[in-house]
Design a protein around this motif. Structure first.
Motif, short mmCIF file in Angstrom:
data_model
loop_
_atom_site.label_atom_id
_atom_site.label_comp_id
_atom_site.label_asym_id
_atom_site.label_seq_id
_atom_site.Cartn_x
_atom_site.Cartn_y
_atom_site.Cartn_z
N SER A 1 1.34 6.76 -7.32
CA SER A 1 0.45 7.45 -7.56
C SER A 1 0.48 8.87 -7.56
O SER A 1 0.11 9.40 -8.23
CB SER A 1 -0.64 6.90 -5.86
OG SER A 1 -1.60 7.90 -6.58
N GLN A 2 1.73 9.49 -6.42
CA GLN A 2 2.34 10.09 -6.19
C GLN A 2 3.18 10.82 -7.53
O GLN A 2 3.45 11.81 -8.05
CB GLN A 2 2.97 10.43 -4.79
CG GLN A 2 2.32 10.62 -3.03
CD GLN A 2 2.74 10.91 -2.26
OE1 GLN A 2 3.90 10.52 -2.26
NE2 GLN A 2 1.90 11.07 -1.04
N LEU B 1 0.21 6.11 7.06
CA LEU B 1 0.29 5.48 5.68
C LEU B 1 -0.99 6.72 5.11
O LEU B 1 -1.20 6.62 4.24
CB LEU B 1 -0.29 4.60 5.74
CG LEU B 1 -0.78 3.31 4.43
CD1 LEU B 1 0.09 4.00 3.16
CD2 LEU B 1 -1.17 1.75 4.42
N SER B 2 -1.77 6.35 6.49
CA SER B 2 -2.88 7.51 5.83
C SER B 2 -3.01 8.87 5.56
O SER B 2 -3.17 9.00 4.74
CB SER B 2 -4.58 7.36 7.92
OG SER B 2 -3.30 8.05 8.56
N LYS C 1 -0.98 9.18 2.02
CA LYS C 1 -2.51 8.95 1.32
C LYS C 1 -3.15 10.34 1.01
O LYS C 1 -3.50 10.25 -0.40
CB LYS C 1 -3.73 7.92 1.43
CG LYS C 1 -2.63 5.91 0.94
CD LYS C 1 -3.72 5.44 1.76
CE LYS C 1 -2.92 3.66 1.14
NZ LYS C 1 -4.73 2.88 1.28
N ILE D 1 -7.32 3.27 -10.16
CA ILE D 1 -6.34 3.27 -9.01
C ILE D 1 -5.36 2.30 -9.14
O ILE D 1 -5.07 1.39 -9.73
CB ILE D 1 -6.94 3.53 -7.61
CG1 ILE D 1 -7.73 1.95 -7.21
CG2 ILE D 1 -7.87 4.80 -6.94
CD1 ILE D 1 -7.27 2.56 -5.47
N ARG E 1 10.17 6.03 1.13
CA ARG E 1 9.33 5.23 1.37
C ARG E 1 10.15 4.63 2.75
O ARG E 1 11.21 3.80 2.92
CB ARG E 1 9.16 3.77 0.96
CG ARG E 1 8.66 4.12 -0.82
CD ARG E 1 8.30 2.38 -1.37
NE ARG E 1 9.86 2.20 -2.15
CZ ARG E 1 9.52 1.30 -1.32
NH1 ARG E 1 9.04 0.57 -1.33
NH2 ARG E 1 11.25 0.51 -2.52
N THR F 1 1.06 3.91 -2.98
CA THR F 1 0.74 5.25 -2.91
C THR F 1 2.44 5.94 -2.94
O THR F 1 1.67 7.65 -4.09
CB THR F 1 0.41 5.94 -1.40
OG1 THR F 1 -0.39 4.64 -0.82
CG2 THR F 1 -0.01 6.75 -1.25
N ASN G 1 -7.94 9.75 -10.94
CA ASN G 1 -8.40 9.74 -9.99
C ASN G 1 -9.89 9.47 -10.83
O ASN G 1 -11.40 9.28 -9.42
CB ASN G 1 -8.16 11.01 -8.88
CG ASN G 1 -6.73 10.42 -8.75
OD1 ASN G 1 -6.22 9.21 -8.48
ND2 ASN G 1 -5.51 11.49 -8.60
N GLN H 1 0.65 -1.36 0.04
CA GLN H 1 0.27 -0.05 0.33
C GLN H 1 0.91 1.25 -0.08
O GLN H 1 0.86 2.37 -0.66
CB GLN H 1 -0.78 0.25 1.51
CG GLN H 1 -1.91 -1.11 0.99
CD GLN H 1 -2.87 -0.13 -0.28
OE1 GLN H 1 -3.37 0.75 -0.52
NE2 GLN H 1 -2.98 -1.38 -1.07
N GLU H 2 2.16 1.27 0.46
CA GLU H 2 2.99 2.56 0.66
C GLU H 2 3.21 2.61 -0.54
O GLU H 2 3.75 3.83 -1.07
CB GLU H 2 4.00 2.42 1.95
CG GLU H 2 4.61 3.25 2.04
CD GLU H 2 5.90 3.25 2.60
OE1 GLU H 2 6.87 4.18 3.43
OE2 GLU H 2 6.53 2.02 2.74
N ASP I 1 -4.11 0.08 -7.43
CA ASP I 1 -4.06 -1.30 -6.91
C ASP I 1 -5.18 -1.79 -7.51
O ASP I 1 -4.59 -3.66 -7.63
CB ASP I 1 -5.67 -0.62 -5.21
CG ASP I 1 -4.69 -0.18 -4.82
OD1 ASP I 1 -4.58 1.50 -4.98
OD2 ASP I 1 -4.79 -0.20 -3.27
#
Length: 891
Positions: free
Chosen positions: A598-599, A754-755, A758, A618, A711, A595, A613, A591-592, A620
């Motif tokens: 995505s950035q 992580l939150s 994101k 996404i 990361r 993310t 988006n 997930q990290e 994932d």
């Protein structure tokens, strides 16, 4: 492989047995064609290198189960030697016997038996030394089970082989399969050959095959077989005149019962060779690149140093390895089937002539017998090197011995250096097919790898240009930093004891790159299983995830005959690019990773990021197989090789750039489609131009600040002194190491939940990165770098008052409250006009609070500003550095 020297390249062909099309194996999959099985077994033969054996080079698979084998070849054979010499001296007979036994013993150590010895398969090199040919035919065909013809020649077969009859090993209807032949069968065949040498005539040649076989079987009730054979062929006087040691050797070879017959190893130490064995030095296997032994232990200079100087007419190509010469021969236009067709070994016929029978109008049919072109023709065709030599005639002799310390380009060592300099600028696929260019690159890499790890930096430097396909496996190992006795480490791993993962590995392997003939062979499956199991067993803190087999495939293909190196490369690759991806619970790691990816999309292509988006497409949904297998699950092997040639030069953040480059190739279709269409698009990924992908990935990589891809779950910093020269040419000095490997300071990026990660659209960069990119004054000295770096613009969104109290030199002030309208549009003002004029640079948003910086960056991305980042920790990170500037008061 050893040098070509006075040898030639030869090719022979045969057919594997055809399998029924409507039969499946126990796993429900179609049966593996026998030609694929033979191709997989053949690979081991390429590693069998001995002065008394003809080196196997390559095998190719054609239509209708045809196989063409390429091998070291000599025009002269024992048959020719017998015709040229009326009587052979006993000393020469013993020498030929000893040399043949040396080859047979070496084969036996590797679990192989010749079984096809005859006068045509015992070749003689330019110095009259024995070279055994076709010694691998019995092994590669699984003792004859995968072909329709018997292995061996009736006149030379041992009695125990003849006694078994013509039972085909793969035919269950013929009862219990016969046991494979052992080393002693070759001793009988050698005895017949030596007898023919001594007698000056061929045995049993004018007798029908059935009569020959009966005669050999009847020898079982005779004590002195040598005398009986001599009487039968009218050469008793010639045999009686032989010295006692030669007669003894013949009698020991021609013993009817295999239990009493010696093996090649036993004969080599027999007293009959007392005066011969001292003439031959024991064979020493060359030391490999990754070993505990010293590679330079036996180097010696000649007494006369002038011998090192080569004459103008020296045959330089002959000093190159046999596999290199064959590779270049293929590049120069060599065609195996064409060569065999020209010699009428392969005979093409119209399709109608291959029909089993013809039916006339009145119902009368005419059948045809078995097509003799499908039977074994053991003729070896010599492959002409004239075309290759003509192609390389302009290559100067110095090019074969490049000076590694020479500052000038290695390409300048050719008479056609201008041509080669132009070749470097051509697409990679053209360079890989250019004979002269590949010769230069192969020689250079060969010398650099022989000096590894001393010349490790030069390997990195040359790898930035390209990597020759022929030695890609060793080059990758060098780029991954593989060192030491890898074979001992691999052997120490238990790969046999059953473990719970075995079942999943068995299921995955038959689905992994099975379009490739090598990996789809039973030998390929076996090696796959061993390497994967070795990795699982040796990494108890990690688990087997689906996709690990795809990750293993490129290393196994390149190092098919060296499982230890495939395992070592895989073990070095995973921690660098996939650290902790194979934990039992890897959700937080992936997930990290997604993310940050995505950035990166938002950083390099905000318009595409906004669209994806908006439709909810996404990473994932499509990118997990990309990164979990480093793209090996989505691209065929030939594309992976070119992609990984560059990937291995980059650090752990380079895969993000590859992912963005793939999306940009599909950009127009993605922007024009909605969610469902995008799902369908990625379910069957369109053709991707890998060379363009690599080129754009490097550009993206060089525009990405190194801390932007930080990361917290990446590989921890390596020990001091453990560094490598990563990167891509001049711009790469800035990226010489992974950000994770840099020592952490107060100016480094802080780990982020992580939150929170994101919640931010744009990546953060560290304060030390900002200082480096802005080339700010540190300790009174301006920090300068010769390397090109991304052009940067610092945007301070604090209030005018706060900006006046201290800001970063060169930054512009755009207060957050005045920058955007209520609907999110950028307000037109002098400050935003300045921002527009610097569009395309890396924009670093600086604020007191990260929340306001992230919101400002998000607004910039929504209006399609590329390369937007935020400063991790805000302006507070910069205050202790003393680098903030206070403007002079206006007078």
């Amino acid at each position: 492989m050893r040098p070509l020297r006075d040898a030639q390249l030869g090719a022979f062909t045969f057919f594997a047995s055809a399998l029924p099309h409507d039969v499946c194996g126990s796993n429900g999959l179609p049966l593996t064609p026998n030609s694929i099985k033979i191709l997989g077994r053949f690979q081991l033969l390429k590693t069998i290198s001995h002065p008394r054996l003809c080196q196997y080079v390559d095998i190719s698979r054609g239509k209708h189960e045809r196989l063409v084998v390429v091998t070291e070849h000599y025009e002269s054979s024992l048959n020719d030697f017998q015709k040229q010499v009326q009587t052979v001296s006993p000393e020469r007979v013993l020498q030929i016997a000893y040399e043949a036994l040396e080859g047979l013993e070496f084969m036996n150590k590797h679990g192989m038996v010749h079984r096809a010895l005859n006068a045509q398969n015992v070749l003689m090199d330019g110095k009259g030394k024995v070279k055994l040919a076709k010694f691998g035919l019995y092994y590669m065909t699984d003792h004859g089970a995968d072909v329709d013809f018997p292995i061996g020649y009736p006149s030379y077969l041992a009695p125990e082989v003849i006694a078994q009859g013509s039972v085909h090993p793969s035919d269950p209807s013929q009862g219990e399969n016969p046991l494979p032949s052992g080393p002693k069968t070759d001793v009988w065949s050698l005895g017949v050959l030596l007898f023919e040498l001594c007698a000056g005539r061929r045995l049993l040649q004018n007798i029908e095959i059935s009569e020959r076989l009966k005669f050999i079987i009847t020898l079982g009730c005779i004590d002195d077989i040598v005398t009986v054979l001599a009487e039968e062929h009218g050469c008793l006087d010639a045999i009686r005149e032989l010295p006692e040691n030669v007669l003894t050797l013949l009698r020991k070879c021609l013993i009817f019962l295999p239990s009493r017959r010696p093996t090649p190893a036993e004969l080599l130490v027999d007293p009959v060779f007392e005066g011969v064995s001292c003439l031959y030095a024991p064979f020493q296997q060359p030391v490999g690149l990754f070993s505990s032994s010293l590679r330079c232990a036996h180097l010696e200079l000649p007494e006369d140093i002038s011998q090192l100087c080569k004459d103008d007419d020296e045959e330089y190509l002959g000093e190159r390895a046999i596999d290199e010469v064959y590779h270049l021969w293929c590049l120069a236009g060599g065609d195996l089937e064409k060569e065999l067709t020209n010699k009428e070994i392969i005979q093409s016929k119209p399709p109608v002539c291959t029909l089993p029978n013809f039916l006339l109008e009145d119902g009368e049919s005419f059948g045809q017998g078995r097509d003799r072109s499908f039977l074994l023709d053991d003729t070896t065709v010599t492959l002409s090197l004239c075309q290759l030599k003509n192609r390389l005639k302009d290559v100067a002799g110095e090019a074969y011995y490049p000076l590694l310390e020479d500052e000038q380009s290695s390409l300048s060592q050719s008479n056609s250096s201008n041509e080669l300099s132009c070749t470097v600028t051509l697409p990679l696929i053209i360079r890989e097919r250019d004979t002269e260019y590949q010769l230069i690159r192969i020689i250079l890499f060969d010398r650099l790898l022989k000096a590894y790890p001393y010349k490790k930096n030069l390997v990195w430097k040359e790898a930035r240009v390209d990597i020759p396909p022929l030695i890609r496996g060793l080059a990758w190992a060098a780029l991954l930093g593989v060192e030491g006795d890898i074979q001992a480490k691999y052997d120490s791993i238990d790969k046999d004891t059953p473990i719970p993962t075995d079942r999943q590995i068995e299921v995955d392997i038959p689905r992994c790159h099975q379009y490739d003939e090598l990996l789809s062979s039973p030998q390929g499956h076996r090696k796959f299983r061993r390497v994967l199991k070795a990795w699982v067993v040796s990494h108890p803190d990690l688990v087997y995830w689906q996709g690990l087999d795809s990750l293993c495939a490129p290393f196994l293909w390149l190092n098919f005959n060296n499982e230890a190196l495939a395992y070592a490369c895989m073990s070095a690759f995973i921690p660098k690019y996939l650290y902790n991806f194979f934990l039992k619970d890897n959700s937080h790691v992936i997930q990290e990773y997604l993310t940050v990816f995505s950035q990166m999309i938002a950083f390099h292509d905000p318009e595409l990021s906004n669209h994806l988006n908006e439709i909810g497409f996404i990473p994932d949904l499509y990118a997990i197989p990309w990164f979990l297998t480093m793209f090996t699950h989505v691209f065929p092997l030939h594309k992976i090789f070119h992609l990984w040639d560059t990937l291995l030069l980059g650090n752990s953040s380079f895969p993000f750039c590859i992912g963005v480059a793939i999306l940009q190739q599909l950009r127009d279709r993605l922007l024009a489609n909605g969610f469902n269409e995008c799902i369908l698009l990625f379910s069957d990924l369109p053709e991707i131009d890998i060379e363009r992908c690599v080129r754009e990935s490097i550009n993206l990589f060089c525009w990405t600040p190194k801390s932007a891809t930080y990361r917290q779950h990446a590989q921890p910093p390596k020990a001091q002194g453990d560094s490598s020269t990563n990167g891509f040419g001049k711009a790469a000095n800035y990226y010489s190491s992974d950000y994770q490997d840099m020592p952490k300071t107060d100016l480094s990026r802080e780990p982020l939940a992580l939150s929170d990660l994101k919640a931010e659209v744009s990546p953060r960069i560290s304060a030390e990165d900002l200082i480096d990119l802005c080339e700010l004054s540190v300790g009174g000295q301006t920090k300068r770098s010769k390397a090109s770096k991304p052009k940067i613009l610092a945007v301070d969104i604090r209030s005018i008052e706060d900006f006046g109290r201290g800001h970063i030199s060169g930054s512009i002030s755009i207060p957050y409250s005045t920058a955007f309208s209520p609907d999110g549009e950028l307000v037109q003002c002098p400050a935003t006009g300045t921002l527009q004029s610097f569009r395309g640079r890396v924009i670093v948003v600086i604020s007191h609070a990260m929340k306001s910086a992230a919101m400002f960056a998000t607004h910039l991305v929504k209006v399609n500003y590329p390369r937007v980042t935020t400063l991790d920790g805000g302006i507070n990170k910069m205050k202790p550095t003393g680098l903030l500037t206070v403007p002079s008061p206006q007078i």
